[in-house]
Design an enzyme around this catalytic site. Structure first.
Site, PDB file in Angstrom:
ATOM      1  N   HIS A  66      60.769  89.079  25.979  1.00 43.81           N
ATOM      2  CA  HIS A  66      61.562  88.459  24.913  1.00 43.81           C
ATOM      3  C   HIS A  66      61.753  89.511  23.820  1.00 43.81           C
ATOM      4  CE1 HIS A  66      60.855  84.081  25.972  1.00 43.81           C
ATOM      5  NE2 HIS A  66      59.844  84.622  26.609  1.00 43.81           N
ATOM      6  N   ASP A  71      68.825  84.443  25.294  1.00 45.48           N
ATOM      7  CA  ASP A  71      68.030  83.253  25.606  1.00 45.48           C
ATOM      8  C   ASP A  71      68.849  82.002  25.290  1.00 45.48           C
ATOM      9  OD1 ASP A  71      64.679  82.757  25.891  1.00 45.48           O
ATOM     10  OD2 ASP A  71      65.922  81.059  25.249  1.00 45.48           O
ATOM     11  N   HIS A  75      59.893  88.727  32.337  1.00 44.85           N
ATOM     12  CA  HIS A  75      60.914  88.907  31.301  1.00 44.85           C
ATOM     13  C   HIS A  75      60.255  89.263  29.989  1.00 44.85           C
ATOM     14  CE1 HIS A  75      59.759  84.647  31.470  1.00 44.85           C
ATOM     15  NE2 HIS A  75      59.905  84.643  30.147  1.00 44.85           N
TER      16      HIS A  75
HETATM   17  P1  5GP Z   1      58.871  81.940  28.915  1.00 40.79           P
HETATM   18  O1  5GP Z   1      58.538  80.591  28.311  1.00 40.79           O
HETATM   19  O2  5GP Z   1      58.716  81.907  30.415  1.00 40.79           O
HETATM   20  O3  5GP Z   1      58.197  83.106  28.273  1.00 40.79           O
HETATM   21  O4  5GP Z   1      60.422  82.167  28.613  1.00 40.79           O
HETATM   22  C1  5GP Z   1      61.445  81.604  29.343  1.00 40.79           C
HETATM   23  C2  5GP Z   1      62.660  81.645  28.457  1.00 40.79           C
HETATM   24  O5  5GP Z   1      63.797  81.421  29.270  1.00 40.79           O
HETATM   25  C3  5GP Z   1      62.686  80.559  27.378  1.00 40.79           C
HETATM   26  O6  5GP Z   1      62.761  81.181  26.093  1.00 40.79           O
HETATM   27  C4  5GP Z   1      63.925  79.738  27.697  1.00 40.79           C
HETATM   28  O7  5GP Z   1      64.620  79.324  26.558  1.00 40.79           O
HETATM   29  C5  5GP Z   1      64.746  80.695  28.547  1.00 40.79           C
HETATM   30  N1  5GP Z   1      65.597  80.041  29.527  1.00 40.79           N
HETATM   31  C6  5GP Z   1      65.231  79.012  30.359  1.00 40.79           C
HETATM   32  N2  5GP Z   1      66.275  78.682  31.152  1.00 40.79           N
HETATM   33  C7  5GP Z   1      67.303  79.520  30.801  1.00 40.79           C
HETATM   34  C8  5GP Z   1      68.643  79.658  31.291  1.00 40.79           C
HETATM   35  O8  5GP Z   1      69.095  78.959  32.210  1.00 40.79           O
HETATM   36  N3  5GP Z   1      69.412  80.608  30.705  1.00 40.79           N
HETATM   37  C9  5GP Z   1      68.942  81.408  29.704  1.00 40.79           C
HETATM   38  N4  5GP Z   1      69.791  82.313  29.186  1.00 40.79           N
HETATM   39  N5  5GP Z   1      67.668  81.321  29.230  1.00 40.79           N
HETATM   40  C10 5GP Z   1      66.871  80.379  29.776  1.00 40.79           C
END
Ligand code: 5GP
Ligand code: ZN
Length: 116
Positions: free
Chosen positions: A104, A32, A102
């Site tokens: 985590h 992440d 995804h």
């Molecule tokens: P969500 O909030 O949708 O559960 O998680 C999305 C995750 O993607 C977040 O923890 C955020 O930090 C991560 N993320 C967003 N953009 C990028 C990126 O361009 N590269 C990587 N490696 N992680 C990302």
């Protein structure tokens, strides 16, 4: 299926760089960009599914594969013994910001319960 506007599809395709830690036939796991724990890896299907509901409705077995891959990453990261959390935020109200399924994988520190 690939969504040309999806950030994580672009990571799968190699169009956006990421620190990939494991690749499977159906999955990719990468760190992440904004880690919330010493180990914070996202495990995603290569195929575009917006969320858990879509993946489990349309593709039996995919959630299984994601869980197995996440566990293999946990073993490789040395957190399988101490404990880890595997979280699928589903929907904006639960904090989902990227609408490509995804998990985590979080570990390497104590994790409180319930989460915020
Ligand atoms: P969500 O909030 O949708 O559960 O998680 C999305 C995750 O993607 C977040 O923890 C955020 O930090 C991560 N993320 C967003 N953009 C990028 C990126 O361009 N590269 C990587 N490696 N992680 C990302
Ligand atoms: Zn996607």
């Amino acid at each position: 299926m690939v969504d040309p506007d999806c950030l994580f599809c672009k990571i799968v395709e190699g169009e956006v760089p990421a620190e990939i830690v494991r690749e499977g036939e159906r999955t990719v796991a990468f760190r992440d960009i904004n880690p919330q724990a010493p180990t914070h890896v996202l495990v995603i299907p290569r195929e575009h599914h917006p969320d858990v509901a879509s993946a489990s409705a349309g593709d039996t077995g995919l959630m299984d594969v994601l869980a197995r891959e996440a566990h293999e990453v946990a073993v490789a990261e040395g957190i399988a013994e101490t404990g880890y959390r595997l979280v699928f935020n589903t929907g904006a109200g639960a904090g989902q910001t990227v609408f490509h399924l995804h998990g985590h994988l979080l570990g390497g520190r104590g994790l409180n319960w319930p989460p915020g």
